[in-house]
Design a protein around this motif. Structure first.
Motif, PDB file in Angstrom:
ATOM      1  N   LYS A 132       0.729  -1.275  -0.391  1.00  0.00           N
ATOM      2  CA  LYS A 132       0.055   0.316   0.185  1.00  0.00           C
ATOM      3  C   LYS A 132       1.019   1.162   0.500  1.00  0.00           C
ATOM      4  N   LYS A 133       1.705   1.200   0.865  1.00  0.00           N
ATOM      5  CA  LYS A 133       2.260   2.439   1.276  1.00  0.00           C
ATOM      6  C   LYS A 133       3.564   3.181   0.077  1.00  0.00           C
ATOM      7  N   GLU A 134       3.864   1.632  -1.304  1.00  0.00           N
ATOM      8  CA  GLU A 134       4.432   2.571  -2.582  1.00  0.00           C
ATOM      9  C   GLU A 134       3.223   2.479  -3.325  1.00  0.00           C
ATOM     10  N   GLY A 135       2.281   1.633  -3.610  1.00  0.00           N
ATOM     11  CA  GLY A 135       1.027   3.026  -4.310  1.00  0.00           C
ATOM     12  C   GLY A 135       0.618   4.048  -3.733  1.00  0.00           C
ATOM     13  N   LEU A 136       0.667   4.356  -2.465  1.00  0.00           N
ATOM     14  CA  LEU A 136       0.921   5.880  -1.881  1.00  0.00           C
ATOM     15  C   LEU A 136       1.636   6.640  -2.642  1.00  0.00           C
ATOM     16  N   PHE A 137       2.710   6.407  -2.099  1.00  0.00           N
ATOM     17  CA  PHE A 137       3.640   7.344  -2.993  1.00  0.00           C
ATOM     18  C   PHE A 137       3.782   7.400  -4.114  1.00  0.00           C
ATOM     19  N   TYR A 138       3.277   6.281  -5.759  1.00  0.00           N
ATOM     20  CA  TYR A 138       3.551   6.957  -6.871  1.00  0.00           C
ATOM     21  C   TYR A 138       1.814   7.530  -6.929  1.00  0.00           C
ATOM     22  N   ALA A 139       1.117   7.252  -6.329  1.00  0.00           N
ATOM     23  CA  ALA A 139      -0.690   7.970  -6.624  1.00  0.00           C
ATOM     24  C   ALA A 139      -0.096   9.822  -5.626  1.00  0.00           C
ATOM     25  N   ILE A 140       0.756   9.809  -5.046  1.00  0.00           N
ATOM     26  CA  ILE A 140       0.817  11.073  -4.273  1.00  0.00           C
ATOM     27  C   ILE A 140       1.960  11.747  -5.629  1.00  0.00           C
ATOM     28  N   ALA A 141       3.159  10.860  -6.342  1.00  0.00           N
ATOM     29  CA  ALA A 141       4.034  11.461  -6.720  1.00  0.00           C
ATOM     30  C   ALA A 141       3.155  12.460  -8.666  1.00  0.00           C
ATOM     31  N   ASN A 142       1.871  11.355  -8.846  1.00  0.00           N
ATOM     32  CA  ASN A 142       1.480  11.743  -9.951  1.00  0.00           C
ATOM     33  C   ASN A 142       0.296  12.696  -9.394  1.00  0.00           C
TER      34      ASN A 142
END
Length: 196
Positions: A132-142
């Motif tokens: 989840k953490k890595e998915g959140l990081f990419y969502a934040i970056a997008n």
């Protein structure tokens, strides 16, 4: 052309540069009667320019105007007044010296990303599930990329977003080594145009 930034600083900006110039002129008048007459004229102008309707309803209004006249003259104006003169410059220093306003951190650097991004970063860092953490990081970056394009309206490389994300997270989020790309700028801009 003369810019305001090159001119003298206004003591009470609400009255404008012309009132301040008139006060400076009044200070230089050597004849006391003429100086007094000039001061009364300035007070009338101050009344009309700033408070045209309310001056009768406010108690001690004239007294306030005379005090402001002395403050704007930096206590150099020697005239006869209908009210007691403010006697010290200390009051001027206390009431009119500007205190530096402390702006929130999100308004000073990377403000185009917004405060919500900072909150999202803190929430993602606290997340315990690694996937989840890595998915959140990419969502934040997008989301950061979208905000960047909304503010700057030109193309941006993923590396720029990753570097900014690393700075905003104080080094806790680093996506620079990963190869997964963010959304393409053209796709984000097309979606933006459809919404308008």
């Amino acid at each position: 052309m003369e810019y305001n930034t090159n001119r003298f600083k206004l003591v009470i900006p609400e009255y404008g540069r012309n009132i301040h110039k008139m006060i400076d002129y009044a200070i230089q008048i050597k004849n006391r009667k003429k100086r007094n007459r000039c001061a009364w004229g300035i007070i009338k102008l101050m009344t009309v320019s700033i408070h045209p309707k309310f001056h009768k309803s406010i108690p001690y209004f004239q007294h306030k105007l005379w005090n402001q006249l002395f403050i704007m003259s930096k206590y150099q104006l020697d005239i006869d007044t209908p009210f007691p003169k403010p006697n010290t410059k200390e009051n001027y220093k206390i009431s009119f010296c500007s205190k530096k306003v402390v702006y929130p951190e999100y308004l000073t650097n990377f403000r185009y990303y917004g405060k919500i991004i900072r909150n999202m970063i803190h929430a993602a860092i606290r997340c315990k599930d690694t996937q989840k953490k890595e998915g959140l990081f990419y969502a934040i970056a997008n989301t950061m990329k979208k905000n960047y394009l909304r503010w700057n309206k030109n193309m941006v490389e993923d590396d720029v977003i990753f570097k900014d994300l690393k700075k905003l997270s104080k080094g806790k989020i680093c996506l620079m080594k990963n190869t997964d790309p963010l959304l393409q700028c053209s796709h984000i801009l097309k979606c933006k145009k459809k919404n308008y």
